[in-house]
Design a protein around this motif. Structure first.
Motif, mmCIF file in Angstrom:
data_model
loop_
_atom_site.group_PDB
_atom_site.id
_atom_site.type_symbol
_atom_site.label_atom_id
_atom_site.label_comp_id
_atom_site.label_asym_id
_atom_site.label_seq_id
_atom_site.Cartn_x
_atom_site.Cartn_y
_atom_site.Cartn_z
ATOM 1 N N SER A 193 59.336 121.255 33.177
ATOM 2 C CA SER A 193 59.648 120.420 34.335
ATOM 3 C C SER A 193 58.507 120.444 35.344
ATOM 4 O O SER A 193 58.100 119.404 35.874
ATOM 5 N N LEU A 194 57.977 121.648 35.597
ATOM 6 C CA LEU A 194 56.872 121.785 36.546
ATOM 7 C C LEU A 194 55.627 121.080 36.027
ATOM 8 O O LEU A 194 54.910 120.404 36.782
ATOM 9 N N ASP A 212 58.770 123.496 44.108
ATOM 10 C CA ASP A 212 59.279 123.853 42.781
ATOM 11 C C ASP A 212 58.693 125.179 42.308
ATOM 12 O O ASP A 212 59.397 126.005 41.707
ATOM 13 N N ILE A 213 57.394 125.377 42.577
ATOM 14 C CA ILE A 213 56.753 126.635 42.178
ATOM 15 C C ILE A 213 57.377 127.802 42.936
ATOM 16 O O ILE A 213 57.684 128.855 42.353
ATOM 17 N N ASP A 214 57.583 127.625 44.237
ATOM 18 C CA ASP A 214 58.169 128.711 45.049
ATOM 19 C C ASP A 214 59.574 129.041 44.574
ATOM 20 O O ASP A 214 59.960 130.218 44.509
ATOM 21 N N SER A 215 60.354 128.032 44.250
ATOM 22 C CA SER A 215 61.721 128.277 43.781
ATOM 23 C C SER A 215 61.718 128.992 42.431
ATOM 24 O O SER A 215 62.498 129.927 42.202
ATOM 25 N N ALA A 216 60.827 128.552 41.547
ATOM 26 C CA ALA A 216 60.795 129.139 40.200
ATOM 27 C C ALA A 216 60.207 130.543 40.181
ATOM 28 O O ALA A 216 60.534 131.338 39.289
ATOM 29 N N ASP A 249 54.805 135.468 37.423
ATOM 30 C CA ASP A 249 53.880 134.708 36.570
ATOM 31 C C ASP A 249 52.630 134.369 37.376
ATOM 32 O O ASP A 249 52.637 133.491 38.243
ATOM 33 N N THR A 250 51.547 135.072 37.101
ATOM 34 C CA THR A 250 50.318 134.883 37.877
ATOM 35 C C THR A 250 49.685 133.514 37.651
ATOM 36 O O THR A 250 49.036 132.967 38.543
ATOM 37 N N GLY A 251 49.885 132.963 36.452
ATOM 38 C CA GLY A 251 49.324 131.640 36.170
ATOM 39 C C GLY A 251 49.928 130.575 37.069
ATOM 40 O O GLY A 251 49.232 129.704 37.596
ATOM 41 N N VAL A 252 51.243 130.641 37.243
ATOM 42 C CA VAL A 252 51.924 129.660 38.096
ATOM 43 C C VAL A 252 51.509 129.840 39.550
ATOM 44 O O VAL A 252 51.303 128.869 40.282
ATOM 45 N N ARG A 253 51.350 131.088 39.978
ATOM 46 C CA ARG A 253 50.913 131.327 41.358
ATOM 47 C C ARG A 253 49.502 130.800 41.577
ATOM 48 O O ARG A 253 49.171 130.296 42.658
ATOM 49 N N SER A 254 48.661 130.877 40.555
ATOM 50 C CA SER A 254 47.299 130.353 40.703
ATOM 51 C C SER A 254 47.323 128.831 40.837
ATOM 52 O O SER A 254 46.510 128.257 41.573
ATOM 53 N N VAL A 255 48.248 128.173 40.142
ATOM 54 C CA VAL A 255 48.392 126.728 40.291
ATOM 55 C C VAL A 255 48.764 126.394 41.728
ATOM 56 O O VAL A 255 48.211 125.466 42.341
ATOM 57 N N ARG A 256 49.664 127.181 42.292
ATOM 58 C CA ARG A 256 50.068 126.953 43.682
ATOM 59 C C ARG A 256 48.882 127.108 44.624
ATOM 60 O O ARG A 256 48.672 126.278 45.527
ATOM 61 N N ASP A 257 48.119 128.171 44.435
ATOM 62 C CA ASP A 257 46.979 128.416 45.321
ATOM 63 C C ASP A 257 45.964 127.270 45.250
ATOM 64 O O ASP A 257 45.426 126.836 46.276
ATOM 65 N N GLN A 258 45.709 126.782 44.044
ATOM 66 C CA GLN A 258 44.726 125.707 43.892
ATOM 67 C C GLN A 258 45.198 124.415 44.552
ATOM 68 O O GLN A 258 44.405 123.706 45.190
ATOM 69 N N LEU A 287 49.492 125.451 32.761
ATOM 70 C CA LEU A 287 50.909 125.319 32.427
ATOM 71 C C LEU A 287 51.108 124.964 30.953
ATOM 72 O O LEU A 287 52.043 125.439 30.303
ATOM 73 N N THR A 288 50.214 124.144 30.415
ATOM 74 C CA THR A 288 50.306 123.761 29.005
ATOM 75 C C THR A 288 50.162 124.989 28.109
ATOM 76 O O THR A 288 50.904 125.160 27.133
ATOM 77 N N THR A 289 49.200 125.845 28.441
ATOM 78 C CA THR A 289 48.994 127.071 27.662
ATOM 79 C C THR A 289 50.218 127.971 27.727
ATOM 80 O O THR A 289 50.636 128.563 26.715
ATOM 81 N N ALA A 290 50.803 128.085 28.933
ATOM 82 C CA ALA A 290 52.000 128.910 29.085
ATOM 83 C C ALA A 290 53.160 128.344 28.267
ATOM 84 O O ALA A 290 53.914 129.090 27.638
ATOM 85 N N ILE A 291 53.281 127.028 28.258
ATOM 86 C CA ILE A 291 54.346 126.381 27.473
ATOM 87 C C ILE A 291 54.144 126.643 25.987
ATOM 88 O O ILE A 291 55.104 126.949 25.263
ATOM 89 N N THR A 292 52.899 126.543 25.538
ATOM 90 C CA THR A 292 52.610 126.800 24.118
ATOM 91 C C THR A 292 52.977 128.231 23.741
ATOM 92 O O THR A 292 53.585 128.487 22.682
ATOM 93 N N GLY A 293 52.622 129.189 24.611
ATOM 94 C CA GLY A 293 52.934 130.590 24.343
ATOM 95 C C GLY A 293 54.430 130.852 24.309
ATOM 96 O O GLY A 293 54.937 131.566 23.424
ATOM 97 N N ARG A 294 55.144 130.277 25.272
ATOM 98 C CA ARG A 294 56.595 130.477 25.314
ATOM 99 C C ARG A 294 57.272 129.843 24.097
ATOM 100 O O ARG A 294 58.229 130.395 23.553
ATOM 101 N N THR A 295 56.776 128.698 23.691
ATOM 102 C CA THR A 295 57.355 128.029 22.531
ATOM 103 C C THR A 295 57.197 128.880 21.277
ATOM 104 O O THR A 295 58.128 128.999 20.456
ATOM 105 N N ALA A 296 56.017 129.506 21.133
ATOM 106 C CA ALA A 296 55.784 130.376 19.978
ATOM 107 C C ALA A 296 56.723 131.585 20.019
ATOM 108 O O ALA A 296 57.264 132.007 18.989
ATOM 109 N N THR A 297 56.917 132.140 21.212
ATOM 110 C CA THR A 297 57.809 133.286 21.360
ATOM 111 C C THR A 297 59.243 132.903 20.994
ATOM 112 O O THR A 297 59.942 133.653 20.307
#
Length: 443
Positions: free
Chosen positions: A50-51, A278-282, A296-305, A379-389
């Motif tokens: 969603s994000l 959305d990032i803050d809520s998630a 999730d540091t990756g999501v926090r980095s998206v917020r910072d950018q 986010l795409t990389t995180a989605i790929t990793g979660r999907t594999a898990t």
């Protein structure tokens, strides 16, 4: 299960079915933990997807706002209500006067002779249509009645480009009116008998089709087959109301539209804030319910950018343009300050917001693309990793299903064997007791 139920407690008095279920609950504990983790991973994946969708849309919006056309919005106004004007993004500021010379008309025939609508023999069984534009004539088959001719002319299969109407002028008396479906001088046509020589229904009163014509300024003449003049000047379309009198004049003014620019920038700021929310809520942590992306540091980095896009990176800020951050980590926009900057120098405002690398809009686009790129996005990389898990956990859960089924079968066999053995021992005990009893009696 049916077998274990049938022998449950038969000899031992034990509820072996319940005992087996309790054993199975203990055996299934690892699978239960796997299912719980699987549910959690799916929740995280849904949140990431969603994000990612929202951030990808943000990248698209920012990219659109980087195009020069997005900053060239103008409003077009006409001093005459019957002369409507509209401006595309390709239009530039300016003005011009326009005089209506004539509006467009469709070619029309009004047949002279009135006839019965269904009276046979009133029209030829074959009527020739000649469009007078150089294309071959078309022969229309009728049943010899006025209604049949109207039907043949209006039949989409015949593609006549005409509209026919039978107008009642007396008791069962109708006159035929045929008109080109489109306006313009090129729509002229005739209707005759099959050989193309005899007037139809007593001949016709003809209104010739004509093109619309306007004069821009004092001497620039423009024509159009319809009352719409597309791109009369670059990006500007003029439409004349039907029946506008010749000689009607209008002053057309094309002015920059600061409201459109302000609205576009505000929409982008709102989109950034929506993604940040959305990032803050998630990723919510602390007391209360933790978000699925907490930690999730990756999501926090998206917020910072995204938030840092408001800082050009050259030591300056955009506060004078009305764009800055607040204490809650959101972007705020002072529309009055932005409007003032636009009114002062629209080109300078555009440069500061769109310059590659330092412009706010370009930095938002870059941050959004970095996060949502289809291959390398955070986010795409995180989605790929979660999907594999999730796929791996699904496989493990299925493997446990087989393992537990085998374990249940084994337990059922063991308890069945126990009950069978006890039953045999009980039978032997009864036989021995009977034998001993008979010995006692005999002695």
């Amino acid at each position: 299960m049916a077998g274990s139920a049938s022998i449950s407690g038969l000899s031992s008095g034990l509820d072996t079915a319940s005992i087996i279920e309790q054993f199975m609950q203990l055996e299934a504990a690892p699978q239960t933990r796997l299912k719980s983790r699987l549910t959690s991973e799916k929740s995280v994946l849904t949140t990431l997807q969603s994000l990612n969708t929202k951030v990808a849309a943000l990248a698209t919006s920012a990219a659109a706002l980087l195009k020069p056309a997005a900053w060239n919005a103008v409003t077009a106004t006409s001093s005459e209500a019957k002369v409507a004007v509209s401006a595309a993004t390709t239009a530039g500021p300016g003005s011009f006067s326009l005089r209506v010379d004539q509006t467009a008309l469709s070619h029309r025939l009004e047949m002279a002779t009135a006839v019965g609508a269904s009276t046979a023999g009133t029209v030829p069984t074959t009527v020739r249509l000649d469009r007078l534009d150089g294309t071959p004539a078309v022969d229309l088959a009728t049943d010899g009645t006025l209604n049949g001719l109207v039907k043949a002319i209006n039949d989409p299969a015949n593609a006549t480009g005409l509209r026919a109407t039978a107008v009642k002028v007396g008791t069962d008396q109708y006159r035929l009116v045929v008109e080109a479906a489109t306006t313009g001088a090129a729509g002229d046509f005739t209707l005759t008998d099959a050989v193309g020589s005899t007037d139809l229904l007593g001949g016709a009163t003809v209104r010739s089709g004509r093109d619309a014509q306007v004069t821009v300024g004092d001497s620039v003449v423009a024509t159009s087959s319809s009352n719409t003049f597309a791109d009369l000047v670059p990006g500007v379309t003029v439409t004349l109301a039907d029946g506008t009198a010749g000689g009607t004049t209008s002053q057309v003014v094309l002015a920059r539209d600061p409201a459109a620019t302000t609205s576009a920038v505000k929409a982008l700021v709102d989109a950034v804030n929506s993604a940040l929310a959305d990032i803050d809520s998630a990723s919510r942590t602390g007391s209360g319910t933790r978000g699925p992306l907490a930690g999730d540091t990756g999501v926090r980095s998206v917020r910072d950018q995204l938030l840092n896009s408001v800082f050009p990176g050259d030591g300056t800020t955009l506060a004078d343009l009305g764009i800055q951050t607040d204490r809650s980590g959101r972007l705020v926009l002072d529309e009055k300050a932005l409007r003032k900057a636009y009114d002062t120098d629209p080109a300078a405002l555009q440069a500061r917001l769109t310059t590659p690398g330092t412009g706010f809009v370009d930095r938002v686009r870059a941050a959004a693309v970095t996060a949502s790129d289809r291959v390398t996005g955070t986010l795409t990389t995180a989605i790929t990793g979660r999907t594999a898990t999730i796929d791996r956990l699904d496989d493990n859960v299925e493997a446990w299903d087989l393992r537990l089924e085998l374990r249940r079968t084994a337990l059922t066999r063991q308890f069945t064997a126990l009950e069978t053995a006890l039953n045999q021992m009980s039978s032997q005990s009864s036989w021995l007791a009977g034998q001993l009893s008979s010995l006692s009696t005999g002695s």
